[in-house]
Write a protein that holds these residues in place. Structure first.
Motif, PDB file in Angstrom:
ATOM      1  N   ARG A  15       0.797  -1.221   0.000  1.00 24.46           N
ATOM      2  CA  ARG A  15       0.000   0.000   0.000  1.00 24.46           C
ATOM      3  C   ARG A  15       0.830   1.272   0.000  1.00 24.46           C
ATOM      4  NH1 ARG A  15      -2.160  -4.063   2.366  1.00 24.46           N
ATOM      5  NH2 ARG A  15      -4.340  -4.551   2.031  1.00 24.46           N
ATOM      6  N   ARG A  16       2.094   1.212   0.416  1.00 21.18           N
ATOM      7  CA  ARG A  16       2.856   2.430   0.575  1.00 21.18           C
ATOM      8  C   ARG A  16       4.250   2.340  -0.028  1.00 21.18           C
ATOM      9  NH1 ARG A  16       4.263   3.700   5.699  1.00 21.18           N
ATOM     10  NH2 ARG A  16       5.008   1.613   5.891  1.00 21.18           N
ATOM     11  N   ALA A  17       4.563   1.329  -0.792  1.00 23.72           N
ATOM     12  CA  ALA A  17       5.935   1.090  -1.204  1.00 23.72           C
ATOM     13  C   ALA A  17       6.218   1.635  -2.604  1.00 23.72           C
ATOM     14  CB  ALA A  17       6.213  -0.404  -1.178  1.00 23.72           C
ATOM     15  N   THR A  18       7.312   2.365  -2.727  1.00 21.08           N
ATOM     16  CA  THR A  18       7.755   2.842  -4.028  1.00 21.08           C
ATOM     17  C   THR A  18       9.184   2.388  -4.256  1.00 21.08           C
ATOM     18  OG1 THR A  18       8.584   4.919  -3.133  1.00 21.08           O
ATOM     19  CG2 THR A  18       6.336   4.925  -3.967  1.00 21.08           C
ATOM     20  N   VAL A  19       9.575   2.384  -5.514  1.00 18.33           N
ATOM     21  CA  VAL A  19      10.943   2.054  -5.873  1.00 18.33           C
ATOM     22  C   VAL A  19      11.385   3.032  -6.957  1.00 18.33           C
ATOM     23  CG1 VAL A  19      10.266   0.308  -7.584  1.00 18.33           C
ATOM     24  CG2 VAL A  19      12.525   0.208  -6.536  1.00 18.33           C
ATOM     25  N   VAL A  20      12.613   3.490  -6.850  1.00 17.32           N
ATOM     26  CA  VAL A  20      13.157   4.410  -7.845  1.00 17.32           C
ATOM     27  C   VAL A  20      13.868   3.569  -8.896  1.00 17.32           C
ATOM     28  CG1 VAL A  20      14.733   6.323  -8.246  1.00 17.32           C
ATOM     29  CG2 VAL A  20      13.385   6.240  -6.152  1.00 17.32           C
ATOM     30  N   LEU A  21      13.478   3.723 -10.153  1.00 18.36           N
ATOM     31  CA  LEU A  21      13.990   2.899 -11.233  1.00 18.36           C
ATOM     32  C   LEU A  21      15.174   3.508 -11.967  1.00 18.36           C
ATOM     33  CD1 LEU A  21      10.549   1.831 -12.684  1.00 18.36           C
ATOM     34  CD2 LEU A  21      12.037   0.519 -11.194  1.00 18.36           C
ATOM     35  N   GLY A  22      15.438   4.744 -11.776  1.00 16.91           N
ATOM     36  CA  GLY A  22      16.533   5.388 -12.495  1.00 16.91           C
ATOM     37  C   GLY A  22      17.093   6.525 -11.683  1.00 16.91           C
ATOM     38  N   GLU A  23      17.716   7.440 -12.368  1.00 13.99           N
ATOM     39  CA  GLU A  23      18.304   8.580 -11.680  1.00 13.99           C
ATOM     40  C   GLU A  23      17.233   9.584 -11.284  1.00 13.99           C
ATOM     41  OE1 GLU A  23      21.692  10.417 -13.405  1.00 13.99           O
ATOM     42  OE2 GLU A  23      22.329   8.558 -14.349  1.00 13.99           O
ATOM     43  N   THR A  24      17.448  10.210 -10.177  1.00 18.98           N
ATOM     44  CA  THR A  24      16.526  11.253  -9.750  1.00 18.98           C
ATOM     45  C   THR A  24      16.790  12.517 -10.549  1.00 18.98           C
ATOM     46  OG1 THR A  24      18.011  12.000  -8.016  1.00 18.98           O
ATOM     47  CG2 THR A  24      16.398  10.309  -7.418  1.00 18.98           C
ATOM     48  N   ALA A  25      16.016  13.507 -10.298  1.00 18.48           N
ATOM     49  CA  ALA A  25      16.140  14.755 -11.046  1.00 18.48           C
ATOM     50  C   ALA A  25      17.330  15.588 -10.601  1.00 18.48           C
ATOM     51  CB  ALA A  25      14.858  15.572 -10.913  1.00 18.48           C
ATOM     52  N   GLY A  26      18.072  15.139  -9.621  1.00 14.98           N
ATOM     53  CA  GLY A  26      19.240  15.885  -9.155  1.00 14.98           C
ATOM     54  C   GLY A  26      18.972  16.569  -7.842  1.00 14.98           C
ATOM     55  N   ALA A  27      19.970  17.303  -7.377  1.00 13.41           N
ATOM     56  CA  ALA A  27      19.868  17.993  -6.097  1.00 13.41           C
ATOM     57  C   ALA A  27      19.068  19.276  -6.251  1.00 13.41           C
ATOM     58  CB  ALA A  27      21.262  18.302  -5.574  1.00 13.41           C
ATOM     59  N   LEU A  28      18.331  19.618  -5.213  1.00 12.43           N
ATOM     60  CA  LEU A  28      17.585  20.870  -5.210  1.00 12.43           C
ATOM     61  C   LEU A  28      18.525  22.023  -4.885  1.00 12.43           C
ATOM     62  CD1 LEU A  28      14.448  19.730  -3.224  1.00 12.43           C
ATOM     63  CD2 LEU A  28      14.607  20.154  -5.666  1.00 12.43           C
ATOM     64  N   LYS A  29      18.221  23.147  -5.426  1.00 14.42           N
ATOM     65  CA  LYS A  29      19.044  24.325  -5.182  1.00 14.42           C
ATOM     66  C   LYS A  29      18.548  25.130  -3.983  1.00 14.42           C
ATOM     67  CE  LYS A  29      20.618  24.744  -9.925  1.00 14.42           C
ATOM     68  NZ  LYS A  29      21.162  23.471  -9.913  1.00 14.42           N
ATOM     69  N   GLY A  30      17.317  24.962  -3.616  1.00 17.30           N
ATOM     70  CA  GLY A  30      16.734  25.688  -2.490  1.00 17.30           C
ATOM     71  C   GLY A  30      16.278  24.733  -1.404  1.00 17.30           C
ATOM     72  N   ALA A  31      15.784  25.274  -0.346  1.00 17.58           N
ATOM     73  CA  ALA A  31      15.299  24.477   0.778  1.00 17.58           C
ATOM     74  C   ALA A  31      13.823  24.135   0.588  1.00 17.58           C
ATOM     75  CB  ALA A  31      15.473  25.254   2.078  1.00 17.58           C
ATOM     76  N   ILE A  32      13.419  23.040   1.176  1.00 20.95           N
ATOM     77  CA  ILE A  32      12.016  22.638   1.178  1.00 20.95           C
ATOM     78  C   ILE A  32      11.538  22.681   2.614  1.00 20.95           C
ATOM     79  CG2 ILE A  32      10.402  20.739   0.870  1.00 20.95           C
ATOM     80  CD1 ILE A  32      11.973  19.814  -1.465  1.00 20.95           C
ATOM     81  N   ARG A  33      10.434  23.339   2.832  1.00 21.34           N
ATOM     82  CA  ARG A  33       9.820  23.333   4.159  1.00 21.34           C
ATOM     83  C   ARG A  33       8.704  22.305   4.119  1.00 21.34           C
ATOM     84  NH1 ARG A  33       9.343  25.885   8.949  1.00 21.34           N
ATOM     85  NH2 ARG A  33       7.261  26.094   9.796  1.00 21.34           N
ATOM     86  N   ARG A  34       8.856  21.258   4.877  1.00 25.74           N
ATOM     87  CA  ARG A  34       7.899  20.161   4.877  1.00 25.74           C
ATOM     88  C   ARG A  34       6.858  20.411   5.950  1.00 25.74           C
ATOM     89  NH1 ARG A  34       7.717  14.688   7.152  1.00 25.74           N
ATOM     90  NH2 ARG A  34       6.441  13.484   5.730  1.00 25.74           N
ATOM     91  N   MET A  35       5.602  20.374   5.545  1.00 26.69           N
ATOM     92  CA  MET A  35       4.501  20.559   6.485  1.00 26.69           C
ATOM     93  C   MET A  35       3.735  19.242   6.578  1.00 26.69           C
ATOM     94  SD  MET A  35       4.695  23.679   7.517  1.00 26.69           S
ATOM     95  CE  MET A  35       3.116  23.901   8.292  1.00 26.69           C
ATOM     96  N   ALA A  36       3.780  18.637   7.726  1.00 21.05           N
ATOM     97  CA  ALA A  36       3.079  17.372   7.921  1.00 21.05           C
ATOM     98  C   ALA A  36       1.591  17.584   8.151  1.00 21.05           C
ATOM     99  CB  ALA A  36       3.685  16.614   9.096  1.00 21.05           C
ATOM    100  N   GLY A  37       1.208  18.778   8.531  1.00 22.68           N
ATOM    101  CA  GLY A  37      -0.193  19.089   8.759  1.00 22.68           C
ATOM    102  C   GLY A  37      -0.317  20.499   9.316  1.00 22.68           C
ATOM    103  N   ARG A  38      -1.504  21.060   9.178  1.00 26.67           N
ATOM    104  CA  ARG A  38      -1.733  22.421   9.674  1.00 26.67           C
ATOM    105  C   ARG A  38      -1.923  22.478  11.173  1.00 26.67           C
ATOM    106  NH1 ARG A  38      -6.223  23.686   5.390  1.00 26.67           N
ATOM    107  NH2 ARG A  38      -7.035  22.044   6.670  1.00 26.67           N
ATOM    108  N   ASP A  39      -2.472  21.382  11.734  1.00 19.43           N
ATOM    109  CA  ASP A  39      -2.745  21.376  13.163  1.00 19.43           C
ATOM    110  C   ASP A  39      -2.646  19.949  13.697  1.00 19.43           C
ATOM    111  OD1 ASP A  39      -5.056  20.154  12.235  1.00 19.43           O
ATOM    112  OD2 ASP A  39      -6.348  21.854  12.643  1.00 19.43           O
TER     113      ASP A  39
END
Length: 138
Positions: A15-39
């Protein structure tokens, strides 16, 4: 694993499993702010959704560990979240996330065990029925 080139990520059985089959898109140049939820309600709802899916995967695979192991894993996850990942810097929110992280393996184990018990009870109920009813239900 949401930032990937098209065709790089695919789903494995489960139900929750993924696999990466090739190369990723590369490194991000900026930061990501991860929000798990509003409250807190959204955090708990997400915990419920994810532990439910993980418990079903665990029950389907027959991989249900013991409660003591899940409890120790939960304590480790909470400590890792709060201390090593510096959740303490976030104040109350960091403590809440650490506690929910600690509950995650415990809830999976409890929910998977409950799911298996429900399945076994249903199978026993069906076996107790007369043959005609079992053939109709099966």
């Amino acid at each position: 694993m949401r930032l990937a080139r098209r065709g790089v990520k695919s789903w494995r059985p489960g139900r929750r499993a993924t696999v990466v089959l090739g190369e990723t898109a590369g490194a991000l140049k900026g930061a990501i702010r991860r929000m798990a939820g509003r409250d807190l309600g959204q955090l708990v709802a997400r915990l419920d959704l994810e532990t439910g899916a993980a418990a079903e995967d665990s029950a389907d695979a027959g991989r249900i560990g013991g409660f003591a192991r899940a409890l120790l894993s939960g304590l480790g996850a909470a400590a890792h979240s709060y201390l090593l990942r510096q959740g303490w810097r976030e104040g109350r929110l960091g403590l809440i996330v650490a506690l929910l992280s600690g509950l995650y393996p415990v809830l999976i184990q409890l929910r998977a065990a409950d799911l298996l018990a429900t399945r076994e009870a249903e199978a026993a109920r069906l076996q107790a029925q007369p043959l005609r009813l079992r053939q109709a239900a099966g």
